[in-house]
Scaffold this active site. Structure first.
Site, PDB file in Angstrom:
ATOM      1  N   LYS A 126       0.828  -1.201   0.000  1.00  0.00           N
ATOM      2  CA  LYS A 126       0.000   0.000   0.000  1.00  0.00           C
ATOM      3  C   LYS A 126       0.872   1.265   0.000  1.00  0.00           C
ATOM      4  O   LYS A 126       2.091   1.186   0.251  1.00  0.00           O
ATOM      5  CB  LYS A 126      -0.930  -0.038   1.224  1.00  0.00           C
ATOM      6  CG  LYS A 126      -1.955  -1.177   1.192  1.00  0.00           C
ATOM      7  CD  LYS A 126      -2.891  -1.093   2.402  1.00  0.00           C
ATOM      8  CE  LYS A 126      -3.922  -2.194   2.421  1.00  0.00           C
ATOM      9  NZ  LYS A 126      -4.852  -2.071   3.585  1.00  0.00           N
ATOM     10  N   TYR A 153     -12.095  -3.208  -3.605  1.00  0.00           N
ATOM     11  CA  TYR A 153     -12.615  -3.218  -2.231  1.00  0.00           C
ATOM     12  C   TYR A 153     -14.148  -3.259  -2.194  1.00  0.00           C
ATOM     13  O   TYR A 153     -14.747  -2.838  -1.192  1.00  0.00           O
ATOM     14  CB  TYR A 153     -12.095  -2.005  -1.467  1.00  0.00           C
ATOM     15  CG  TYR A 153     -10.667  -2.155  -0.959  1.00  0.00           C
ATOM     16  CD1 TYR A 153     -10.304  -3.236  -0.146  1.00  0.00           C
ATOM     17  CD2 TYR A 153      -9.690  -1.216  -1.263  1.00  0.00           C
ATOM     18  CE1 TYR A 153      -9.000  -3.380   0.336  1.00  0.00           C
ATOM     19  CE2 TYR A 153      -8.380  -1.360  -0.785  1.00  0.00           C
ATOM     20  CZ  TYR A 153      -8.048  -2.434   0.017  1.00  0.00           C
ATOM     21  OH  TYR A 153      -6.764  -2.563   0.499  1.00  0.00           O
ATOM     22  N   ASN A 158      -2.084   0.208   7.167  1.00  0.00           N
ATOM     23  CA  ASN A 158      -1.600  -1.097   7.635  1.00  0.00           C
ATOM     24  C   ASN A 158      -0.742  -1.824   6.600  1.00  0.00           C
ATOM     25  O   ASN A 158      -0.712  -3.040   6.542  1.00  0.00           O
ATOM     26  CB  ASN A 158      -2.752  -1.963   8.161  1.00  0.00           C
ATOM     27  CG  ASN A 158      -3.709  -2.380   7.071  1.00  0.00           C
ATOM     28  OD1 ASN A 158      -3.603  -1.904   5.942  1.00  0.00           O
ATOM     29  ND2 ASN A 158      -4.625  -3.265   7.388  1.00  0.00           N
ATOM     30  N   HIS A 168      -1.813  -5.427   1.519  1.00  0.00           N
ATOM     31  CA  HIS A 168      -3.033  -6.205   1.237  1.00  0.00           C
ATOM     32  C   HIS A 168      -2.625  -7.583   0.747  1.00  0.00           C
ATOM     33  O   HIS A 168      -1.665  -7.717  -0.008  1.00  0.00           O
ATOM     34  CB  HIS A 168      -3.853  -5.524   0.129  1.00  0.00           C
ATOM     35  CG  HIS A 168      -4.934  -6.422  -0.413  1.00  0.00           C
ATOM     36  ND1 HIS A 168      -6.173  -6.524   0.181  1.00  0.00           N
ATOM     37  CD2 HIS A 168      -4.933  -7.302  -1.440  1.00  0.00           C
ATOM     38  CE1 HIS A 168      -6.894  -7.430  -0.480  1.00  0.00           C
ATOM     39  NE2 HIS A 168      -6.167  -7.912  -1.462  1.00  0.00           N
ATOM     40  N   GLU A 210      -8.965 -10.879  -7.697  1.00  0.00           N
ATOM     41  CA  GLU A 210      -8.067  -9.739  -7.517  1.00  0.00           C
ATOM     42  C   GLU A 210      -6.880  -9.789  -8.486  1.00  0.00           C
ATOM     43  O   GLU A 210      -6.460  -8.757  -9.002  1.00  0.00           O
ATOM     44  CB  GLU A 210      -7.572  -9.708  -6.067  1.00  0.00           C
ATOM     45  CG  GLU A 210      -8.701  -9.383  -5.085  1.00  0.00           C
ATOM     46  CD  GLU A 210      -8.300  -9.552  -3.621  1.00  0.00           C
ATOM     47  OE1 GLU A 210      -7.140  -9.929  -3.345  1.00  0.00           O
ATOM     48  OE2 GLU A 210      -9.160  -9.297  -2.752  1.00  0.00           O
TER      49      GLU A 210
HETATM   50  P1  IDP Z   1      -7.539  -7.214   5.295  1.00  0.00           P
HETATM   51  O1  IDP Z   1      -6.779  -6.114   4.567  1.00  0.00           O
HETATM   52  O2  IDP Z   1      -6.747  -7.739   6.459  1.00  0.00           O
HETATM   53  O3  IDP Z   1      -8.049  -8.300   4.384  1.00  0.00           O
HETATM   54  P2  IDP Z   1     -10.271  -6.208   5.409  1.00  0.00           P
HETATM   55  O4  IDP Z   1     -11.241  -6.499   6.498  1.00  0.00           O
HETATM   56  O5  IDP Z   1     -10.495  -6.870   4.087  1.00  0.00           O
HETATM   57  O6  IDP Z   1      -8.814  -6.506   5.972  1.00  0.00           O
HETATM   58  O7  IDP Z   1     -10.267  -4.638   5.211  1.00  0.00           O
HETATM   59  C1  IDP Z   1      -9.626  -4.040   4.098  1.00  0.00           C
HETATM   60  C2  IDP Z   1      -8.816  -2.860   4.584  1.00  0.00           C
HETATM   61  O8  IDP Z   1      -9.715  -1.871   5.079  1.00  0.00           O
HETATM   62  C3  IDP Z   1      -7.893  -3.165   5.762  1.00  0.00           C
HETATM   63  O9  IDP Z   1      -6.630  -3.642   5.357  1.00  0.00           O
HETATM   64  C4  IDP Z   1      -7.795  -1.828   6.456  1.00  0.00           C
HETATM   65  O10 IDP Z   1      -6.801  -0.998   5.854  1.00  0.00           O
HETATM   66  C5  IDP Z   1      -9.159  -1.219   6.186  1.00  0.00           C
HETATM   67  N1  IDP Z   1     -10.040  -1.409   7.342  1.00  0.00           N
HETATM   68  C6  IDP Z   1     -10.610  -2.566   7.750  1.00  0.00           C
HETATM   69  N2  IDP Z   1     -11.351  -2.383   8.859  1.00  0.00           N
HETATM   70  C7  IDP Z   1     -11.254  -1.063   9.158  1.00  0.00           C
HETATM   71  C8  IDP Z   1     -11.800  -0.248  10.191  1.00  0.00           C
HETATM   72  O11 IDP Z   1     -12.539  -0.690  11.075  1.00  0.00           O
HETATM   73  N3  IDP Z   1     -11.462   1.081  10.143  1.00  0.00           N
HETATM   74  C9  IDP Z   1     -10.662   1.606   9.210  1.00  0.00           C
HETATM   75  N4  IDP Z   1     -10.126   0.871   8.215  1.00  0.00           N
HETATM   76  C10 IDP Z   1     -10.419  -0.443   8.182  1.00  0.00           C
HETATM   77 MG    MG Z   2      -9.475  -8.243   2.914  1.00  0.00          MG
END
Ligand code: IDP
Ligand code: MG
Length: 150
Positions: free
Chosen positions: A9, A49, A112, A115, A126
């Site tokens: 990212k 997404y 974070n 992905h 994807e």
């Molecule tokens: P993942 O990236 O671990 O698969 P997902 O639940 O698919 O997690 O969420 C996609 C991305 O959305 C996450 O990597 C994170 O950056 C963001 N995200 C997920 N949950 C939250 C939240 O509660 N607040 C803000 N951003 C979130």
């Molecule tokens: Mg995800």
């Protein structure tokens, strides 16, 4: 061999972490079969997404992933999807264990770092969003037999 889509990212590149992260996957034994630096369009971000559409963080997530270049890669090995997810650590760096990518480098759930596809179905979907067939290069690495026995 299983394939998975990894996105480094915008924060990865801005913070100079991309080489370190790619290196972890290489050292683990993954084969890189596709890789590119791209600026993600709003359309691509929203499609990628789409499962999160309607959630409170969706707009910020799209804004973040389109804000600066990313590195997209397809990496391959046995059980690639689960192994890569384990190496990434939990979505929220608060929960991510030390030794994982998010556990070592992340602070915020929004920023974070990385992905990775979460299932075979999402990996297929994807990968085809980010790469066409010609951009995925099949080649052999003789060391493979010392990694998986294949
Ligand atoms: P993942 O990236 O671990 O698969 P997902 O639940 O698919 O997690 O969420 C996609 C991305 O959305 C996450 O990597 C994170 O950056 C963001 N995200 C997920 N949950 C939250 C939240 O509660 N607040 C803000 N951003 C979130
Ligand atoms: Mg995800």
């Amino acid at each position: 061999m299983e394939k998975t889509l990894i996105l480094l990212k915008p924060d990865s590149l801005q913070r100079g972490l991309s080489g370190e992260i790619i290196s972890r996957f290489e050292k683990k034994g993954f084969k890189i079969i596709g890789m590119k630096l791209i600026k993600v369009s709003k359309d691509l971000a929203e499609t990628h997404y789409s499962e999160h559409k309607g959630k409170p963080f969706f707009e910020d997530l799209v804004a973040f992933i389109t804000s600066s270049p990313i590195i997209a890669m397809v990496i391959e090995t046995q059980n690639a999807i689960n192994i890569a997810r384990n190496m990434m650590g939990s979505t929220n760096p608060i929960d991510a264990l030390p030794g994982t990518i998010r556990g070592d480098f992340g602070i915020s759930v929004e920023y974070n770092i990385i992905h990775g596809s979460d299932s075979e179905t999402s990996a297929k979907r994807e990968i085809s969003l980010f790469f066409n067939e010609k951009e995925l290069i099949e080649y052999s690495k003789p060391i493979q037999k010392w990694i998986t026995g294949d």
